[in-house]
Design an enzyme around this catalytic site. Sequence first.
Site, short mmCIF file in Angstrom:
data_model
loop_
_atom_site.label_atom_id
_atom_site.label_comp_id
_atom_site.label_asym_id
_atom_site.label_seq_id
_atom_site.Cartn_x
_atom_site.Cartn_y
_atom_site.Cartn_z
N TRP A 13 78.51 44.10 -2.08
CA TRP A 13 77.60 45.04 -1.49
C TRP A 13 77.79 45.03 0.11
O TRP A 13 77.27 45.98 0.55
CB TRP A 13 76.08 44.45 -1.83
CG TRP A 13 75.72 44.86 -3.23
CD1 TRP A 13 76.66 44.96 -4.25
CD2 TRP A 13 74.38 44.23 -3.59
NE1 TRP A 13 75.79 45.18 -5.48
CE2 TRP A 13 74.20 44.72 -4.92
CE3 TRP A 13 73.21 43.97 -3.23
CZ2 TRP A 13 73.32 44.44 -5.82
CZ3 TRP A 13 72.13 44.13 -3.94
CH2 TRP A 13 71.96 44.11 -5.33
N LYS A 14 78.60 44.27 0.66
CA LYS A 14 78.56 44.26 2.00
C LYS A 14 77.16 44.09 2.87
O LYS A 14 76.52 43.52 2.13
CB LYS A 14 79.57 45.39 2.49
CG LYS A 14 80.89 45.55 1.69
CD LYS A 14 81.78 46.47 2.14
CE LYS A 14 83.03 46.47 1.39
NZ LYS A 14 84.02 47.39 2.04
N HIS A 91 87.79 38.18 3.53
CA HIS A 91 87.78 39.84 3.59
C HIS A 91 88.31 40.28 4.63
O HIS A 91 88.20 39.78 5.56
CB HIS A 91 86.11 40.07 3.11
CG HIS A 91 86.37 41.55 2.90
ND1 HIS A 91 86.43 42.49 3.45
CD2 HIS A 91 86.23 42.11 1.59
CE1 HIS A 91 86.44 43.81 2.97
NE2 HIS A 91 86.19 43.50 1.71
N GLU A 93 87.73 42.70 6.28
CA GLU A 93 86.63 43.19 7.42
C GLU A 93 86.26 41.90 8.06
O GLU A 93 86.24 42.04 9.53
CB GLU A 93 85.41 43.60 6.65
CG GLU A 93 85.74 45.19 6.23
CD GLU A 93 84.77 45.58 5.07
OE1 GLU A 93 83.64 44.82 4.77
OE2 GLU A 93 85.00 46.62 4.59
N GLU A 163 93.67 43.16 -1.85
CA GLU A 163 92.86 44.26 -1.25
C GLU A 163 93.70 44.74 -0.22
O GLU A 163 93.64 44.31 0.99
CB GLU A 163 91.65 43.72 -0.73
CG GLU A 163 90.73 43.21 -1.61
CD GLU A 163 89.25 43.48 -1.59
OE1 GLU A 163 88.33 44.22 -2.65
OE2 GLU A 163 88.70 43.03 -0.38
N GLY A 169 87.66 51.12 1.15
CA GLY A 169 86.62 52.04 1.80
C GLY A 169 87.36 53.58 1.99
O GLY A 169 86.48 54.32 2.83
N GLY A 229 83.61 47.33 -3.80
CA GLY A 229 82.94 47.62 -2.55
C GLY A 229 81.99 48.91 -2.90
O GLY A 229 80.96 48.65 -3.54
N GLY A 230 82.26 49.88 -2.53
CA GLY A 230 81.29 50.93 -2.33
C GLY A 230 80.72 51.44 -3.62
O GLY A 230 79.46 51.63 -3.82
C1 PEP Z 1 86.08 45.72 -0.65
O1 PEP Z 1 85.57 45.93 0.56
O2 PEP Z 1 86.32 44.82 -1.10
C2 PEP Z 1 86.50 46.91 -1.31
C3 PEP Z 1 87.24 46.75 -2.38
O3 PEP Z 1 85.74 48.09 -0.91
P1 PEP Z 1 85.83 49.82 -1.74
O4 PEP Z 1 85.70 49.36 -3.11
O5 PEP Z 1 84.68 50.38 -1.27
O6 PEP Z 1 87.21 50.00 -1.33
#
Ligand code: PEP
Length: 246
Positions: A13-14, A91, A93, A163, A169, A229-230
């Site tokens: 969910w971040k 992650h 980020e 990833e 994102g 993520g999203g």
């Molecule tokens: C994530 O941040 O782990 C991710 C996969 O984000 P998204 O699905 O939004 O690209």
Amino acid sequence: MEHNRVPMVAGNWKMNGDQDLVNQFSKELKTQALSCAVVICPPSVYLPLFSDHDFSLGAQNVSHLQNGAHTGELSVSMLKEVGADYVIVGHSERRESQQESSKLVAQKAKNAVEGGLTPIVCVGEPLNIREQETVEPYIAEQLKALTELLSVDAMKQCVIAYEPIWAIGTGKTATPQQAQEVHAFIRRTLNAHAEELGEGIRLLYGGSVKADNAKQLFSQPDVDGGLIGGASLKVEDFIAICRAAN
Ligand code: PEP
């Protein structure tokens, strides 16, 4: 080679969500017969608010330290105490914004395993590395930090999420073939480190996975599910993605 890796879908969910979303997920997921393992990773303050749920919980980060004067940090034992069984480490980020090195990420993964949390260790390359066609050595370096610090038994407790940073994102997902190529490389690398190590480890793909592309990605032989993520913020989208992993 035979394996019994049960597919997994984990939602990150971040820094999003609220008590309402906690309630929605707890309620809606209960009505679904999902055969994959499901993990929800909300902001850690929400972990104890999931009172009645039939999926696992994870945190999005953990300290590499045990306890003490480290303002703002959370330890493995604290996360376990409020219901987490998993924790995302490394992650991109955090690697970027908090300058987390692969060595620090490995330390977090090691502490997590020792303290009874399953780490979901993220690896993945930025766009320039993909363009330079040096993805494999880049990922190999990230994995090496892990295999240098963790015992083979500890490695077996890890989940690894590939990833690609350029796909996170951005709405730009890796093609199923690109994902498969890197996943197969990760598995080969782990197998080279210790016999058959890679065969038992779940490898998740993450990067703009949506309800309409999940099936193709998850049907690749070395893709065991996804880190989302999203699309993990809308319960109906998340359920559709879980169904694609069934
Ligand atoms: C994530 O941040 O782990 C991710 C996969 O984000 P998204 O699905 O939004 O690209």
